[in-house]
Design an enzyme around this catalytic site. Sequence first.
Site, mmCIF file in Angstrom:
data_model
loop_
_atom_site.group_PDB
_atom_site.id
_atom_site.type_symbol
_atom_site.label_atom_id
_atom_site.label_comp_id
_atom_site.label_asym_id
_atom_site.label_seq_id
_atom_site.Cartn_x
_atom_site.Cartn_y
_atom_site.Cartn_z
ATOM 1 N N GLU A 122 -30.164 -4.871 10.147
ATOM 2 C CA GLU A 122 -29.197 -5.836 10.110
ATOM 3 C C GLU A 122 -28.253 -5.359 10.945
ATOM 4 O O GLU A 122 -27.823 -4.152 11.424
ATOM 5 C CB GLU A 122 -28.731 -5.880 8.521
ATOM 6 C CG GLU A 122 -29.755 -6.483 7.569
ATOM 7 C CD GLU A 122 -29.318 -6.537 6.345
ATOM 8 O OE1 GLU A 122 -29.495 -7.424 5.554
ATOM 9 O OE2 GLU A 122 -28.609 -5.795 5.768
ATOM 10 N N CYS A 135 -20.687 -4.429 13.949
ATOM 11 C CA CYS A 135 -21.176 -3.512 13.007
ATOM 12 C C CYS A 135 -22.539 -3.298 13.342
ATOM 13 O O CYS A 135 -23.377 -3.987 13.113
ATOM 14 C CB CYS A 135 -20.808 -3.723 11.652
ATOM 15 S SG CYS A 135 -21.326 -2.335 10.556
ATOM 16 N N CYS A 142 -31.624 4.584 5.534
ATOM 17 C CA CYS A 142 -30.999 5.904 5.948
ATOM 18 C C CYS A 142 -31.561 6.965 4.859
ATOM 19 O O CYS A 142 -32.063 6.650 3.537
ATOM 20 C CB CYS A 142 -29.525 5.725 5.463
ATOM 21 S SG CYS A 142 -28.406 7.044 5.849
ATOM 22 N N CYS A 146 -26.401 8.328 -0.485
ATOM 23 C CA CYS A 146 -25.053 8.369 -0.916
ATOM 24 C C CYS A 146 -25.251 7.406 -1.967
ATOM 25 O O CYS A 146 -25.848 6.316 -1.941
ATOM 26 C CB CYS A 146 -23.969 7.976 -0.050
ATOM 27 S SG CYS A 146 -23.815 9.128 1.360
ATOM 28 N N CYS A 149 -23.954 3.547 -2.016
ATOM 29 C CA CYS A 149 -24.395 2.934 -0.912
ATOM 30 C C CYS A 149 -25.701 2.376 -0.936
ATOM 31 O O CYS A 149 -26.813 3.035 -1.246
ATOM 32 C CB CYS A 149 -24.479 3.935 0.576
ATOM 33 S SG CYS A 149 -25.365 3.046 2.024
ATOM 34 N N CYS A 387 -19.639 -3.439 3.891
ATOM 35 C CA CYS A 387 -19.751 -2.131 3.953
ATOM 36 C C CYS A 387 -20.969 -1.716 2.780
ATOM 37 O O CYS A 387 -20.641 -1.830 1.533
ATOM 38 C CB CYS A 387 -18.674 -1.043 3.838
ATOM 39 S SG CYS A 387 -17.397 -1.422 5.039
HETATM 40 N N1 SAH Z 1 -23.761 6.370 7.592
HETATM 41 C C1 SAH Z 1 -22.560 6.283 8.661
HETATM 42 C C2 SAH Z 1 -22.346 4.981 8.723
HETATM 43 C C3 SAH Z 1 -22.749 3.966 7.973
HETATM 44 S S1 SAH Z 1 -22.208 3.475 6.352
HETATM 45 C C4 SAH Z 1 -21.686 6.924 7.198
HETATM 46 O O1 SAH Z 1 -22.212 6.953 6.035
HETATM 47 O O2 SAH Z 1 -20.526 6.944 7.604
HETATM 48 C C5 SAH Z 1 -20.300 2.938 6.911
HETATM 49 C C6 SAH Z 1 -19.257 2.896 5.777
HETATM 50 O O3 SAH Z 1 -19.565 2.239 4.479
HETATM 51 C C7 SAH Z 1 -19.275 4.651 5.186
HETATM 52 O O4 SAH Z 1 -17.997 4.838 5.038
HETATM 53 C C8 SAH Z 1 -19.828 4.423 3.814
HETATM 54 O O5 SAH Z 1 -19.535 5.403 3.105
HETATM 55 C C9 SAH Z 1 -19.192 3.222 3.467
HETATM 56 N N2 SAH Z 1 -20.134 2.500 2.452
HETATM 57 C C10 SAH Z 1 -21.230 2.683 1.879
HETATM 58 N N3 SAH Z 1 -21.618 1.957 0.552
HETATM 59 C C11 SAH Z 1 -20.230 1.362 0.531
HETATM 60 C C12 SAH Z 1 -20.110 0.515 -0.713
HETATM 61 N N4 SAH Z 1 -21.148 0.063 -1.577
HETATM 62 N N5 SAH Z 1 -19.085 -0.025 -0.496
HETATM 63 C C13 SAH Z 1 -17.910 0.215 0.364
HETATM 64 N N6 SAH Z 1 -18.216 1.172 1.310
HETATM 65 C C14 SAH Z 1 -19.427 1.501 1.375
HETATM 66 FE FE1 SF4 Z 2 -26.471 6.466 4.630
HETATM 67 FE FE2 SF4 Z 2 -25.152 4.959 3.223
HETATM 68 FE FE3 SF4 Z 2 -24.636 7.467 2.996
HETATM 69 FE FE4 SF4 Z 2 -24.019 6.235 5.437
HETATM 70 S S1 SF4 Z 2 -23.088 5.665 3.324
HETATM 71 S S2 SF4 Z 2 -24.929 8.208 5.083
HETATM 72 S S3 SF4 Z 2 -25.699 4.656 5.523
HETATM 73 S S4 SF4 Z 2 -26.436 6.484 2.629
#
Ligand code: SAH
Ligand code: SF4
Length: 409
Positions: A122, A135, A142, A146, A149, A387
């Site tokens: 996406e 974005c 991934c 996390c 996420c 995000c």
């Molecule tokens: N993998 C990279 C970039 C993609 S995520 C990273 O983790 O930095 C982009 C941003 O969105 C990151 O800061 C991530 O921590 C945040 N993010 C992920 N899940 C989220 C959620 N459910 N609500 C708000 N921010 C989130």
């Molecule tokens: Fe991967 Fe989501 Fe963690 Fe970014 S925030 S490293 S996209 S699992």
Amino acid sequence: MSDTALMPIPGTVDPVPVARDITPRADGRADLLGLPKARIRELLSEAGLDDRQAKLRAKQIFHWIYHRGTTGFEAMTDIAKTMRPWLAERFVIDRPEVVEAQHSTDGTRKWLLRTSDGHDYEMVFIPDADRGTLCVSSQVGCTLNCRFCHTGTMRLVRNLTPGEIVGQVMLARDALGEWPKGAMDVADDASESEYRADGRLLTNIVMMGMGEPLYNFDNVKGALAIVMDGEGLALSKRRITLSTSGVVPMMERCGEEIGVNLAVSLHAVTKDLRDEIVPLNRKYGIEELLTACAAYPGASNARRITFEYVMLKGKNDSDEDARELVRLIKQFKLPAKVNLIPFNPWPGAPYECSTPERVRAFSDIVFEAGISAPVRTPRGRDIDAACGQLKTAAEKKSRAERDREASAA
Ligand code: SAH
Ligand code: SF4
């Protein structure tokens, strides 16, 4: 499919997907999108052009691709008429396939895209008064899981190729109508200044879509090189930000070889909590991460590192957390700004978003210490474009299909 295989490397949390070069197409033609000019020249030589021709044609083709948005050789009017079908027999200039395009009530747009080998990913466009931010995804899914996420719950992972990464920017410019109009027969220099001067919609790029960009370093580097190249998309490195969850060994190279702004997904200030919500922390801890940030090439008070901090109710949002965040930033002498991200919910997420009052109190503590700490307004929540909400419907569907298949067996 071999290109979806994960290549395990030591440690439980960071398998590295295998990267590919040129996407082989069923018809045998090579896709030129995302290839450096030198590689296009090589391909033209291999196809039979002499050195001088290959060099000239590579330059022309590159220009048509990135300055004009051209996808067919027939439109390349400065290339001999007879050569155009010859090129079209051997090469294509493709775009990612659009499976679905959605428009949020707040103007945010999300596209579900498909690679030529059938993987979905996406991209999101976020228009603001003074800028338009795309974005961009770096991987399908991934590997890092996390806890907060949605993308991290996706099973399927493959690196996107440079063409698939740059292809997102090309597609956004197609959709926003940002190629010079009727410029085909205008002399180069005149047309360039014309379309740069006007109000472009796509002004900034953030590598914050699906995936961990520093686990797909070479392809992200290759794609961004074209985005920043004056003969490519000519976007300034100051308008590009790469977000990493903290892949420490690649951070220096990111600053040196790519040179874009850095954002770091910090999200927690204690080992226990960061281990839990950003599992990569078990491999590269907070101290190591902040040391790498302090040494990030190009960071300065004029070009600060952004620390992203997702606000999770009752988890990481106390006054004490805010004070510890300030202490760490000062201890490591970081040219920092903090970006507070209200947690965006998704079905089955184990967390809730902090209350607005809590977010404000947290932000105030950081601000009072002299560090900018704006709260990011969630955008595109109604279309799951915010995000951490990115996870393709196709992935959900294929999982449901797998379940059905399993129960039928
Ligand atoms: N993998 C990279 C970039 C993609 S995520 C990273 O983790 O930095 C982009 C941003 O969105 C990151 O800061 C991530 O921590 C945040 N993010 C992920 N899940 C989220 C959620 N459910 N609500 C708000 N921010 C989130
Ligand atoms: Fe991967 Fe989501 Fe963690 Fe970014 S925030 S490293 S996209 S699992």
